[in-house]
Design a protein around this motif. Structure first.
Motif, PDB file in Angstrom:
ATOM      1  N   THR A 139     -23.388 -10.226  29.280  1.00 45.81           N
ATOM      2  CA  THR A 139     -22.278 -10.385  28.348  1.00 45.81           C
ATOM      3  C   THR A 139     -21.237 -11.336  28.939  1.00 45.81           C
ATOM      4  O   THR A 139     -21.198 -11.557  30.145  1.00 45.81           O
ATOM      5  CB  THR A 139     -21.621  -9.037  28.031  1.00 45.81           C
ATOM      6  N   GLY A 140     -20.409 -11.866  28.076  1.00 42.39           N
ATOM      7  CA  GLY A 140     -19.369 -12.783  28.526  1.00 42.39           C
ATOM      8  C   GLY A 140     -19.034 -13.793  27.453  1.00 42.39           C
ATOM      9  O   GLY A 140     -19.797 -14.004  26.504  1.00 42.39           O
ATOM     10  N   GLU A 141     -17.880 -14.420  27.604  1.00 43.56           N
ATOM     11  CA  GLU A 141     -17.441 -15.419  26.635  1.00 43.56           C
ATOM     12  C   GLU A 141     -18.394 -16.611  26.605  1.00 43.56           C
ATOM     13  O   GLU A 141     -19.178 -16.830  27.534  1.00 43.56           O
ATOM     14  CB  GLU A 141     -16.028 -15.905  26.988  1.00 43.56           C
ATOM     15  N   SER A 142     -18.295 -17.389  25.546  1.00 37.49           N
ATOM     16  CA  SER A 142     -19.093 -18.602  25.445  1.00 37.49           C
ATOM     17  C   SER A 142     -18.745 -19.551  26.589  1.00 37.49           C
ATOM     18  O   SER A 142     -17.575 -19.732  26.927  1.00 37.49           O
ATOM     19  CB  SER A 142     -18.807 -19.292  24.102  1.00 37.49           C
ATOM     20  N   GLY A 143     -19.793 -20.135  27.206  1.00 34.59           N
ATOM     21  CA  GLY A 143     -19.573 -21.093  28.279  1.00 34.59           C
ATOM     22  C   GLY A 143     -19.463 -20.494  29.657  1.00 34.59           C
ATOM     23  O   GLY A 143     -19.139 -21.207  30.609  1.00 34.59           O
ATOM     24  N   THR A 144     -19.750 -19.204  29.819  1.00 32.98           N
ATOM     25  CA  THR A 144     -19.627 -18.557  31.132  1.00 32.98           C
ATOM     26  C   THR A 144     -20.937 -18.559  31.913  1.00 32.98           C
ATOM     27  O   THR A 144     -21.078 -17.840  32.897  1.00 32.98           O
ATOM     28  CB  THR A 144     -19.130 -17.104  30.988  1.00 32.98           C
ATOM     29  N   ALA A 145     -21.912 -19.364  31.471  1.00 34.92           N
ATOM     30  CA  ALA A 145     -23.175 -19.553  32.197  1.00 34.92           C
ATOM     31  C   ALA A 145     -24.114 -18.361  32.079  1.00 34.92           C
ATOM     32  O   ALA A 145     -24.761 -17.954  33.046  1.00 34.92           O
ATOM     33  CB  ALA A 145     -22.921 -19.879  33.666  1.00 34.92           C
ATOM     34  N   ARG A 151     -26.378  -3.958  32.782  1.00 30.98           N
ATOM     35  CA  ARG A 151     -25.514  -5.000  32.212  1.00 30.98           C
ATOM     36  C   ARG A 151     -24.901  -5.843  33.317  1.00 30.98           C
ATOM     37  O   ARG A 151     -24.452  -5.333  34.342  1.00 30.98           O
ATOM     38  CB  ARG A 151     -24.395  -4.377  31.374  1.00 30.98           C
ATOM     39  N   ILE A 152     -24.879  -7.153  33.080  1.00 31.38           N
ATOM     40  CA  ILE A 152     -24.164  -8.087  33.954  1.00 31.38           C
ATOM     41  C   ILE A 152     -23.108  -8.775  33.113  1.00 31.38           C
ATOM     42  O   ILE A 152     -23.436  -9.501  32.165  1.00 31.38           O
ATOM     43  CB  ILE A 152     -25.122  -9.133  34.568  1.00 31.38           C
ATOM     44  N   HIS A 153     -21.849  -8.528  33.428  1.00 27.22           N
ATOM     45  CA  HIS A 153     -20.758  -9.147  32.679  1.00 27.22           C
ATOM     46  C   HIS A 153     -20.224 -10.350  33.454  1.00 27.22           C
ATOM     47  O   HIS A 153     -19.917 -10.252  34.650  1.00 27.22           O
ATOM     48  CB  HIS A 153     -19.624  -8.150  32.438  1.00 27.22           C
ATOM     49  N   LEU A 154     -20.122 -11.476  32.776  1.00 29.47           N
ATOM     50  CA  LEU A 154     -19.625 -12.700  33.396  1.00 29.47           C
ATOM     51  C   LEU A 154     -18.170 -12.903  33.008  1.00 29.47           C
ATOM     52  O   LEU A 154     -17.861 -13.131  31.833  1.00 29.47           O
ATOM     53  CB  LEU A 154     -20.466 -13.907  32.941  1.00 29.47           C
TER      54      LEU A 154
END
Length: 460
Positions: free
Chosen positions: A196-202, A334-337
């Protein structure tokens, strides 16, 4: 007793045959009603492949392929009850796409043509030497691997997107150190991972890193942008379809799960999946089988699934846009970026990595980052995260300088129209190529004729 009882010629020495990397990882099924042939192929293949099973009839073979995945089937044609070609035709009609080598002692041109039409990848006459059958197996496995790699590359080119960098998780922040640790732990297991993470966080780079550190690394990594596929065709894209399954289905076609077989399927923007497909995906995860559209047969799969989203899935579940059972099935690990603004110490190493990559791609010398530029970069909130930073570095490299403004700490490059940016970039590449227009055109990815025309326009 089979009428196809010609024995294999084993006079050549198997030890002289070099190991094949695809064969070493292959799961192979032998279907032949002659015990001697089954024993010979089992003895030949067992030391060379990951798994070999041998059965004497198509009914037993059908039960095995319904239970687990095989990379290749070696199929005798003339057997009691029904021929191998009849069984193969039924398999292909049901959307079963595994490679098949047909072996037989009785063959003519008509049989060979029929075998190709039925979907056999190769045709081997008995008696055969050890080297002959191993070479046929190697050819089939190599072709299958190449076909899958080409398919993935065509999809990436068709998306017209910049390929992500190989799985490098760059950054010195505590958050990135923790993410690298989680990737290492998750990679060693077949567990489904949710990123998970915002757009553009790789997120895709993280998924690739998971794949490259996993036991699946030697097999394909297949990325799928769920938002980029129309809802009416996404089921066929993922699971494949059989001929006549719907209007326009002129032939059977493998799905993305098939192309990811043995490797990793990365479902990006997962929240965009239609609800009807979410239910089918849940069943695939639980049963490890897919059903091609229009088929009555479920095909076993061996695929590592990684999913990613920039949406709040908890909110989507509450709103009825995402199935709760699928969410809980995916949210095992889960891996959160975190966004770039929460880890400013990662901006400089990321910017330097992007500069190194882009300057090599464009054939331009890298630009230095002075302390003031880096300070402004670190003060800027980067709403587009690492993707925005990469674009900023690329633009600065093309323009030849970073003109850092004062407003809100944002890095501002000087404003020029597109034609001027193109001119400056092409002339800089030509300069770095020593004036060699053929080399400059190659680096730019344009024809020599196009570069000559541009230079004439600019009197260069």
């Amino acid at each position: 007793m089979s009428h196809d009882s010609a024995a294999a010629d084993t006079t050549d020495a198997p030890a002289d045959i070099p190991a094949d990397p695809w064969l070493a990882r292959a799961h192979i099924l032998v279907v032949d009603d002659e015990p001697g042939m089954r024993n010979f192929l089992t003895r030949t293949l067992a030391p060379r492949c990951a798994r070999v099973e041998a059965v004497g009839d198509t009914a037993s073979a059908g039960r095995l392929i319904d239970a687990s995945h095989f990379d290749l089937i070696i199929l005798d044609n003339i057997m009691a009850g029904r021929t191998g070609l009849e069984w193969l035709s039924d398999l292909r009609r049901d959307g079963f796409f595994t490679e098949v080598i047909l072996i037989t002692a009785f063959a003519d041109l008509e049989t060979a043509i029929e075998a190709l039409r039925a979907g056999a990848a190769d045709f081997v006459l008995k008696p055969f030497r050890t080297k002959q059958i191993l070479n046929a197996i190697a050819r089939c496995l190599d072709r299958a691997a190449l076909r899958r790699e080409n398919f993935v590359l065509r999809r990436q080119l068709g998306a017209q997107a910049k390929p992500e960098a190989p799985g490098r998780l760059v950054g010195t922040s505590p958050q990135m150190a923790r993410i690298r640790e989680m990737v290492t732990r998750a990679a060693a297991t077949p567990t489904t991972v949710l990123i998970t993470g915002e757009s553009g966080t790789a997120k895709e780079i993280t998924a690739r890193a998971l794949h490259e550190q996993s036991p699946y690394a030697a097999k394909p990594f297949v990325p799928v942008n769920c938002a980029a596929i129309a809802a009416e065709i996404i089921e066929s894209e993922l699971f494949g379809h059989v001929k006549g399954a719907f209007t326009g289905a002129a032939s059977s076609r493998e799905g993305l799960f098939f192309y990811a077989q043995g490797g990793t399927l990365f479902l990006d923007e997962l929240a965009e999946l239609p609800l009807s497909l979410q239910a089918k995906l849940l069943r695939v995860i639980e049963d490890r089988k897919v059903r091609p559209v229009g088929s009555d047969r479920e095909v076993p799969i061996d695929v590592r699934l990684i999913a990613a989203t920039n949406a709040d899935l908890t909110e989507a579940v509450e709103a009825g846009r995402f199935r709760a059972d699928l969410y809980y099935r995916l949210d095992v690990f889960r891996i959160h970026l975190p966004p770039l603004r929460e880890r400013p110490e990662d901006i400089e190493p990321l910017a330097r990595m992007f500069m190194e990559q882009i300057s090599a791609q464009l054939g331009l010398p890298p630009l230095p980052f002075d302390r003031d530029t880096l300070r402004r970069f670190e003060a800027y909130p980067w709403p587009g995260n690492a993707r925005e930073l990469r674009n900023r570095v690329e633009r600065g490299l093309i323009l030849g300088a970073f003109d850092v403004g004062e407003d809100e700490g944002a890095p501002q490059d000087e404003t020029e129209d597109l034609a001027e940016v193109e001119k400056r970039h092409m002339l800089r590449v030509l300069e770095t190529a020593g004036g060699n227009r053929a080399e400059a055109a190659r680096r730019l990815g344009v024809s020599r004729k196009t570069l000559d025309r541009k230079c004439a326009e600019w009197n260069a």
